[in-house]
Design an enzyme around this catalytic site. Structure first.
Site, mmCIF file in Angstrom:
data_model
loop_
_atom_site.group_PDB
_atom_site.id
_atom_site.type_symbol
_atom_site.label_atom_id
_atom_site.label_comp_id
_atom_site.label_asym_id
_atom_site.label_seq_id
_atom_site.Cartn_x
_atom_site.Cartn_y
_atom_site.Cartn_z
ATOM 1 N N TYR A 1 0.841 -1.204 0.000
ATOM 2 C CA TYR A 1 0.000 0.000 0.000
ATOM 3 C C TYR A 1 0.878 1.256 0.000
ATOM 4 C CZ TYR A 1 -3.753 3.166 1.600
ATOM 5 O OH TYR A 1 -4.675 4.194 1.729
ATOM 6 N N GLU B 1 4.149 1.792 -0.593
ATOM 7 C CA GLU B 1 5.023 1.992 -1.760
ATOM 8 C C GLU B 1 4.195 2.116 -3.036
ATOM 9 O OE1 GLU B 1 7.811 3.000 -1.233
ATOM 10 O OE2 GLU B 1 9.107 1.702 -0.038
ATOM 11 N N ASN C 1 -13.902 -0.670 13.978
ATOM 12 C CA ASN C 1 -13.751 -1.793 14.923
ATOM 13 C C ASN C 1 -14.234 -1.409 16.322
ATOM 14 O OD1 ASN C 1 -12.642 -3.474 13.045
ATOM 15 N ND2 ASN C 1 -10.686 -3.765 14.094
ATOM 16 N N ASP D 1 3.576 -0.655 12.321
ATOM 17 C CA ASP D 1 2.450 0.221 12.663
ATOM 18 C C ASP D 1 3.029 1.579 13.097
ATOM 19 O OD1 ASP D 1 -0.666 -0.650 13.658
ATOM 20 O OD2 ASP D 1 0.111 1.263 14.400
HETATM 21 P P1 NAD Z 1 -12.707 1.840 0.670
HETATM 22 O O1 NAD Z 1 -12.043 0.508 0.721
HETATM 23 O O2 NAD Z 1 -14.018 2.011 1.346
HETATM 24 O O3 NAD Z 1 -12.906 2.308 -0.839
HETATM 25 C C1 NAD Z 1 -12.092 1.890 -1.907
HETATM 26 C C2 NAD Z 1 -12.981 1.594 -3.093
HETATM 27 O O4 NAD Z 1 -12.157 1.199 -4.203
HETATM 28 C C3 NAD Z 1 -13.935 0.418 -2.837
HETATM 29 O O5 NAD Z 1 -15.231 0.756 -3.271
HETATM 30 C C4 NAD Z 1 -13.357 -0.720 -3.657
HETATM 31 O O6 NAD Z 1 -14.332 -1.657 -4.064
HETATM 32 C C5 NAD Z 1 -12.720 0.027 -4.809
HETATM 33 N N1 NAD Z 1 -11.619 -0.694 -5.463
HETATM 34 C C6 NAD Z 1 -10.571 -1.314 -4.864
HETATM 35 N N2 NAD Z 1 -9.754 -1.840 -5.798
HETATM 36 C C7 NAD Z 1 -10.301 -1.516 -7.008
HETATM 37 C C8 NAD Z 1 -9.921 -1.778 -8.345
HETATM 38 N N3 NAD Z 1 -8.817 -2.482 -8.651
HETATM 39 N N4 NAD Z 1 -10.721 -1.308 -9.352
HETATM 40 C C9 NAD Z 1 -11.867 -0.625 -9.072
HETATM 41 N N5 NAD Z 1 -12.267 -0.356 -7.813
HETATM 42 C C10 NAD Z 1 -11.489 -0.797 -6.794
HETATM 43 O O7 NAD Z 1 -11.648 2.887 1.220
HETATM 44 P P2 NAD Z 1 -11.759 4.462 1.488
HETATM 45 O O8 NAD Z 1 -11.394 4.687 2.889
HETATM 46 O O9 NAD Z 1 -13.009 5.016 0.939
HETATM 47 O O10 NAD Z 1 -10.536 4.982 0.602
HETATM 48 C C11 NAD Z 1 -10.711 5.609 -0.661
HETATM 49 C C12 NAD Z 1 -9.369 6.107 -1.161
HETATM 50 O O11 NAD Z 1 -8.844 7.056 -0.249
HETATM 51 C C13 NAD Z 1 -8.328 4.991 -1.291
HETATM 52 O O12 NAD Z 1 -7.561 5.218 -2.464
HETATM 53 C C14 NAD Z 1 -7.481 5.171 -0.058
HETATM 54 O O13 NAD Z 1 -6.161 4.732 -0.280
HETATM 55 C C15 NAD Z 1 -7.534 6.669 0.153
HETATM 56 N N6 NAD Z 1 -7.293 7.009 1.564
HETATM 57 C C16 NAD Z 1 -8.257 6.776 2.516
HETATM 58 C C17 NAD Z 1 -7.971 7.087 3.835
HETATM 59 C C18 NAD Z 1 -8.982 6.886 4.937
HETATM 60 O O14 NAD Z 1 -8.653 7.123 6.106
HETATM 61 N N7 NAD Z 1 -10.213 6.478 4.687
HETATM 62 C C19 NAD Z 1 -6.722 7.628 4.189
HETATM 63 C C20 NAD Z 1 -5.775 7.814 3.198
HETATM 64 C C21 NAD Z 1 -6.078 7.533 1.879
HETATM 65 N N1 UDP Z 2 -5.898 -0.432 15.884
HETATM 66 C C1 UDP Z 2 -6.257 -0.959 17.122
HETATM 67 N N2 UDP Z 2 -7.321 -1.810 17.175
HETATM 68 C C2 UDP Z 2 -8.058 -2.137 16.083
HETATM 69 C C3 UDP Z 2 -7.706 -1.586 14.832
HETATM 70 C C4 UDP Z 2 -6.603 -0.743 14.779
HETATM 71 O O1 UDP Z 2 -5.627 -0.672 18.152
HETATM 72 O O2 UDP Z 2 -9.033 -2.915 16.232
HETATM 73 C C5 UDP Z 2 -4.757 0.501 15.837
HETATM 74 C C6 UDP Z 2 -3.727 0.190 14.758
HETATM 75 O O3 UDP Z 2 -2.776 -0.751 15.236
HETATM 76 C C7 UDP Z 2 -3.135 1.563 14.514
HETATM 77 C C8 UDP Z 2 -4.308 2.520 14.755
HETATM 78 O O4 UDP Z 2 -5.255 1.795 15.534
HETATM 79 O O5 UDP Z 2 -2.132 1.844 15.449
HETATM 80 C C9 UDP Z 2 -4.974 2.990 13.472
HETATM 81 O O6 UDP Z 2 -5.255 1.840 12.702
HETATM 82 P P1 UDP Z 2 -6.051 1.891 11.325
HETATM 83 O O7 UDP Z 2 -5.984 0.512 10.739
HETATM 84 O O8 UDP Z 2 -7.380 2.497 11.531
HETATM 85 O O9 UDP Z 2 -5.250 2.934 10.419
HETATM 86 P P2 UDP Z 2 -3.685 3.108 10.024
HETATM 87 O O10 UDP Z 2 -2.838 2.234 10.909
HETATM 88 O O11 UDP Z 2 -3.601 2.704 8.596
HETATM 89 O O12 UDP Z 2 -3.429 4.533 10.277
#
Ligand code: NAD
Ligand code: UDP
Length: 308
Positions: free
Chosen positions: A144, A146, A189, A270
């Site tokens: 993810y 990279e 969660n 993490d």
């Molecule tokens: P999510 O998993 O709910 O949404 C991702 C969507 O992409 C899903 O609907 C999935 O079905 C679709 N998808 C996955 N692989 C695909 C592919 N190969 N072709 C077509 N569709 C595909 O996640 P999200 O939290 O809504 O994230 C959306 C975007 O924002 C992602 O690119 C994620 O990396 C980025 N992002 C989210 C967060 C966050 O905290 N939610 C933080 C940083 C970046």
């Molecule tokens: N985490 C946790 N319990 C859970 C899920 C996540 O303690 O049930 C922790 C996880 O180890 C990380 C933080 O919460 O330190 C945020 O995790 P998340 O997966 O939401 O996002 P990211 O680590 O990608 O920022």
């Protein structure tokens, strides 16, 4: 009226973005392979004649005439992106190339949903866009992290070499309604565990920090970035930082839960701390989050109460 493609539009953030873009009077094509997204997230949009859903995987090329592309397609939660690491990196990199080729072919602006994960386990705090990060290239999060770093490189190179109008945003931890029940990220969660009075699982000792942004604030930032003259990268997130233990306690309090906190091993790589420096977004986009964690959590808790 603009024609806008939203990849990953049936996902958590994508579904809010599609809703917002339709409200603004645009035509929206939502493209998604439904790996982590769902039709329930967008079923309220289906009757709208300006909305179209296309089931497609962005690792295959796609042809359409649009004015703007928001590239959000990619699994985002650690359990989901680690489920098939090779597919994740293909989505991030090959999917990015396909969308940039599309942008080049039809002269569309393209916004890439990058991530705070490009900073890895950061040695600079809070993280400004100028920081190059501290990322393990061969760990379990690397597909993810990279993949997203390479996607940023592709955005920069298509801009320099092919003159594509690119916009890269680095999204920090975002939460809200439409997160999948099995998403596996911390807020979903903890809320589900609290509502079911089950143990709340903290990974590690809970002193690691994150900064959580409510989804409506985030989508406003995405649209502002698309409408700006910036190429980025620009951080989008809520600078209000807290420990994971504090988050667990807050969710127990807001749900009046009887859950106990239990401690599980911390997954590899993490990050220990994460907080966006949003000076750039504030100054150049006039954007900053408005929703505090209590209000954001209350709305998210109500959503999950309906789901479970
Ligand atoms: P999510 O998993 O709910 O949404 C991702 C969507 O992409 C899903 O609907 C999935 O079905 C679709 N998808 C996955 N692989 C695909 C592919 N190969 N072709 C077509 N569709 C595909 O996640 P999200 O939290 O809504 O994230 C959306 C975007 O924002 C992602 O690119 C994620 O990396 C980025 N992002 C989210 C967060 C966050 O905290 N939610 C933080 C940083 C970046
Ligand atoms: N985490 C946790 N319990 C859970 C899920 C996540 O303690 O049930 C922790 C996880 O180890 C990380 C933080 O919460 O330190 C945020 O995790 P998340 O997966 O939401 O996002 P990211 O680590 O990608 O920022």
């Amino acid at each position: 009226m603009k024609r806008i493609l939203v990849t990953g539009g049936a996902g958590f953030i994508g579904s809010h973005l599609c809703t917002e873009l339709l409200k603004e009077g645009n035509k929206v094509v939502c493209l998604d392979n439904l790996f982590t997204g769902s039709l329930e997230n967008i079923c309220h949009l289906m009757p709208d004649k300006n909305f179209e859903f296309v089931r497609h995987d962005i690792t295959a090329p796609y042809k359409i005439e649009v004015d703007e592309i928001y590239n959000l397609a990619c699994p985002a939660s650690p359990p989901h992106y680690q489920y098939n690491a090779i597919k994740t990196i293909k989505t991030a990199v090959i999917g990015m190339i396909n969308m940039l080729e599309l942008a080049k072919a039809c002269g569309a602006k393209i916004l890439q949903a990058s991530t705070s994960e490009v900073y890895g386990d950061p040695k600079i705090h809070p993280q400004p866009e100028s920081y190059w990060g501290n990322v393990n290239p061969v760990g379990i999060r690397s597909c993810y992290d990279e993949g997203k770093r390479c996607a940023e490189t592709l955005m920069a190179d298509y801009h320099r070499q092919e003159n594509v109008n690119t916009k890269t945003v680095r999204i920090f931890n975002t939460y809200g309604p439409n997160m999948a029940i099995n998403d596996g990220r911390v807020i979903s969660n903890f809320i589900i565990q609290a509502l079911k009075n089950e143990d709340i699982t903290i990974y590690g000792n809970g002193t690691q920090t994150r900064s959580f942004c409510y989804v409506e604030d985030l989508t406003e930032g995405l649209v502002k970035m698309m409408n700006s003259s910036l190429t980025g990268p620009v951080n989008l997130g809520n600078p209000s930082e807290r420990t994971i233990l504090n988050l667990a306690e807050l969710i127990i309090e807001l749900t009046l839960s009887k859950s106990k906190i239990v401690y599980k091993p911390l997954p590899a790589d993490d990050p220990m701390q994460r907080q966006p420096d949003i000076t750039l977004a504030k100054t150049h986009l006039g954007w900053e989050p408005k929703t505090d964690i209590i209000n954001g959590l209350k709305q998210t808790i109500e959503y999950f109460r309906e789901c479970i």
